[in-house]
Motif scaffolding. Sequence first.
Motif, mmCIF file in Angstrom:
data_model
loop_
_atom_site.group_PDB
_atom_site.id
_atom_site.type_symbol
_atom_site.label_atom_id
_atom_site.label_comp_id
_atom_site.label_asym_id
_atom_site.label_seq_id
_atom_site.Cartn_x
_atom_site.Cartn_y
_atom_site.Cartn_z
ATOM 1 N N HIS A 74 -42.492 66.868 15.696
ATOM 2 C CA HIS A 74 -41.379 67.658 15.158
ATOM 3 C C HIS A 74 -40.944 68.660 16.222
ATOM 4 N N MET A 75 -39.656 68.607 16.566
ATOM 5 C CA MET A 75 -39.118 69.436 17.629
ATOM 6 C C MET A 75 -38.207 70.529 17.079
ATOM 7 N N VAL A 76 -37.944 71.495 17.936
ATOM 8 C CA VAL A 76 -36.973 72.550 17.629
ATOM 9 C C VAL A 76 -35.569 71.984 17.850
ATOM 10 N N GLY A 163 -46.111 70.026 16.060
ATOM 11 C CA GLY A 163 -44.925 70.738 16.500
ATOM 12 C C GLY A 163 -44.826 70.693 18.015
ATOM 13 N N TRP A 166 -40.390 74.217 22.246
ATOM 14 C CA TRP A 166 -39.116 74.040 22.940
ATOM 15 C C TRP A 166 -39.290 74.234 24.444
ATOM 16 N N TYR A 224 -39.656 73.936 13.549
ATOM 17 C CA TYR A 224 -39.750 72.545 14.019
ATOM 18 C C TYR A 224 -39.197 71.611 12.940
#
Length: 271
Positions: A74-76, A163, A166, A224
């Motif tokens: 899960h990304m920003v 997570g 960034w 995230y």
Amino acid sequence: MKCAPWFLALAVACTSGHAAETPAAIAAAAQAAHGKRDLGTASALYQQLLTAEPPATPTDEQRAWVTRFAPRLHMVPREFFPLKDIVAIVHPEKPIIAYHLFWEDDFGFPSDNDPCDHEVVWIEFDRATQRVTKVTTYWHGRQVSTDDAVADANSHSGRAWIGVEWGFHGSIPWRAIGQVPAVDEVLRSHWKKAHDVMKTLPRDPLARGWPTEFSGDFAAFTTYTVPFDPRPMLRERGLVYVSRWANATINRYCLRYNFSAKTEWPGPTAP
């Protein structure tokens, strides 16, 4: 080709059987050379190591493990660097899989001569029950795990939530923020660097086209909400091997570009 004489001496002497010349010692020498960007020496030592202990092709069962336990990334929002490659290394004896993630680059290091940002997620599991027993991530030179990450993984069919920080791409287990001081400290430091500091420094020519800052606040930096499933890339690339020597296998079998050698196995699961 540049060669460090003591590394070459070690490589030549490795067949003599002394305790200091074990496969683990060859791996350590290779990684030391790798860390110094002496890639000719590192690759030669990696090759010697894998000639003695070659990586194996995974069985159907092992491939099923790799898919079953692949993390949920899960990304920003507005993450600039895509995932470039993923390699899964299955330990030959212990129930643990190392997922090596190679992001396009690192916001903080445009000129480090590594054309990727190498991160690692380790998943340990019980063979009989097929349940996750531990989730560990490489976190800027440390190893991080939480009990909540195990519970979350098992509530999602064995797939751990991770997570992705960034720009810097440190891998964060579920609920590590607020529980693990080292995670909180680095996140706060990296947010300040990305939000306030980098834009004030002279622009690196190799960072052309990159963002100059993370414009959001710290809450945004730690939100995230963009899921990324690495399983299609795993299936497409097929970079799955069984070996205790992850860095050597990645260097000689998987990637045609340089990467930073990282910890191969967490804690007591080391070779």
